[in-house]
Design an enzyme around this catalytic site. Sequence first.
Site, short mmCIF file in Angstrom:
data_model
loop_
_atom_site.label_atom_id
_atom_site.label_comp_id
_atom_site.label_asym_id
_atom_site.label_seq_id
_atom_site.Cartn_x
_atom_site.Cartn_y
_atom_site.Cartn_z
N GLU A 28 4.57 -0.33 4.69
CA GLU A 28 3.92 -1.61 4.29
C GLU A 28 4.76 -2.94 4.46
OE1 GLU A 28 3.35 0.24 0.45
OE2 GLU A 28 2.29 1.57 1.22
N GLU B 4 -0.94 -4.12 -4.92
CA GLU B 4 -1.37 -3.74 -3.32
C GLU B 4 -1.50 -5.12 -2.80
OE1 GLU B 4 -1.17 -0.71 -2.13
OE2 GLU B 4 -0.81 0.39 -3.93
O1 0X9 Z 1 0.33 5.60 -4.09
C1 0X9 Z 1 1.06 4.89 -4.49
O2 0X9 Z 1 2.31 4.88 -4.40
C2 0X9 Z 1 0.57 3.33 -4.31
N1 0X9 Z 1 -0.40 2.96 -3.50
S1 0X9 Z 1 0.06 2.86 -1.68
O3 0X9 Z 1 -1.11 3.04 -1.05
N2 0X9 Z 1 0.78 1.96 -1.60
O4 0X9 Z 1 0.88 4.16 -1.46
C3 0X9 Z 1 -0.10 3.19 -5.65
C4 0X9 Z 1 0.80 3.10 -6.77
C5 0X9 Z 1 0.24 3.13 -8.36
N3 0X9 Z 1 1.03 3.49 -9.28
C6 0X9 Z 1 1.04 4.90 -9.57
N4 0X9 Z 1 0.19 5.56 -9.47
N5 0X9 Z 1 1.88 5.04 -10.63
ZN ZN Z 2 3.04 1.86 -1.26
#
Ligand code: 0X9
Ligand code: ZN
Length: 530
Positions: A259, A481
């Site tokens: 990212e 995001e």
């Molecule tokens: O899945 C994740 O870690 C995050 N999205 S990503 O597409 N960048 O990988 C979102 C994390 C949101 N926060 C939690 N789920 N605690």
């Molecule tokens: Zn991420």
Amino acid sequence: MRYGKKQRIIVLVTVLLTVSVHPHLSSGETGSPAGGWRATDASVAAGPRGQMNNVFQSIVDYFRLGINALFGREGNALLGGTSRVKYTNYQLLRATARTDAQLQEIKELKQEMSTDVSFWTPAKKNASTDIMVAPEAVEEVKAFLKKRDIPYEVVILDVQQMISLQNPKMSKEQREVLRGQMGHSMTFKRYHRYEDMLNYIDYLAATYPQLVQYVNIGKSTNGLPLKVVKISGNSSSTAAEKKSDKPAIWVDGGTHAREWISPAAVLYILKQLVENYKVNKRIVEGVDWYLMPLVNPDGYEYSHTTDRLWRKTRSKGEEEEGEEEEVYGRKEGKWRRRGGRVFWEKCEGVDLNRNWDFHWGERGSSDDPCDETYAGPKAFSEPETRSIAEFLMVNRDKLKVFISLHSYAQMWLLPWGYTRAILDDHDDLMEMGRVAVDAIQKVSGNNYDLGGATSLLYHSSGGADDWAKGIADIKYTYTVELRDTGSYGFMLPASQIIPTGKEIFAGVKAIAKSLLTKLKQPNIEPNKNN
Ligand code: 0X9
Ligand code: ZN
């Protein structure tokens, strides 16, 4: 027969010359997986011709690694393999499951074709799912979706082409010129390597010593420094604001290696606070800023040198002394397809956003080392999460805001990620989040969805935000995001760094201002732990 030193050098030079005269023979050109040892394993599935190529490949990779280790040319020995993973003709399909049955079928596709498909966004009903598919499987996957009436569109026709277009090259000479002119080579017009980021931080600390300090909070698995930059402006007029009881705001980036926009955005915020200090005086003097541009330097570097789509850390899962192999269970691997070849890959790395010690290992995280959401062998198994947690704990009383930048989706997310339950102070966080997304909208016209992580995205436990809220008790905790909504995905062109930086800075600045206003009102209690 034993070779003398001279003969060994001749053999080495001959092999290297062969590789440079026939560049198509080199691992980078044929799109081999990272690391020569994998190529040897690939011979199992690649047939007799493949076997010959792969044996040759192994020899080439072996010497390339040796040379790189000795002279440190491309990549370095510390970071492991040097051959790049190629995604030529890989397509990105966007599918939308409308019924529970369709959702189940998409999930089955993920299980059954794990060699050939990679999910960039998770499968969810009535939301689109971005699935990258290897060229060998494109027709099969499309037929699968059509047969089940699952609508899809092709978003990216050739992922590799998108990768090569994303980041304009900069020569060593150009970098030197920039360093001569500006004292650093940070351009915000391209995605920089960690070395450039560290040089920029050094430059700022040396140029603005009253304003900028940095703290080394630890080291990554591969020994790279984990750096937090502290920005703290002192106004000579207001004695109260000089005191160390100023509120603090944390912003980090680069948890997930691929990212790239997120570390770039933190650096942009850093630039605005420091180099544009006069314009942002109120929030620089009223708030202590803790910025960590790159949480996962090992993964980030690997995504530059070897596999552009790498997400996790680079830890290898070796057992700690005295621990049984089974405890870690990370000796596993899986079949993968890269550049038309199938090979056995040992699974490495941990998803840092599943590794925090708060509801660790629960829903939405994986105990399979081969999965992108592998939570690690235990909570806080990774030095990166441990070091940050320690730092946050020391500063938790001052910290009122915690923002972790990710991509892509354009969303401003509130905890929790591990449960559907709503925060006690959900409304407060929504109100503050609204301030940020409105500011973003105003500056760029872009809409960021605001809401709970579980309802807008999916369940995922062991996240940094959940820990920051649940354990460190930092009131305004968010995961953001960044751009885009999927046209480029992780390969957001470098030309969008400044526009993305501008909008996220507007959001963060609006939060800082709102926080300062709130703190002036005596009846506001921003933290439970105060
Ligand atoms: O899945 C994740 O870690 C995050 N999205 S990503 O597409 N960048 O990988 C979102 C994390 C949101 N926060 C939690 N789920 N605690
Ligand atoms: Zn991420």
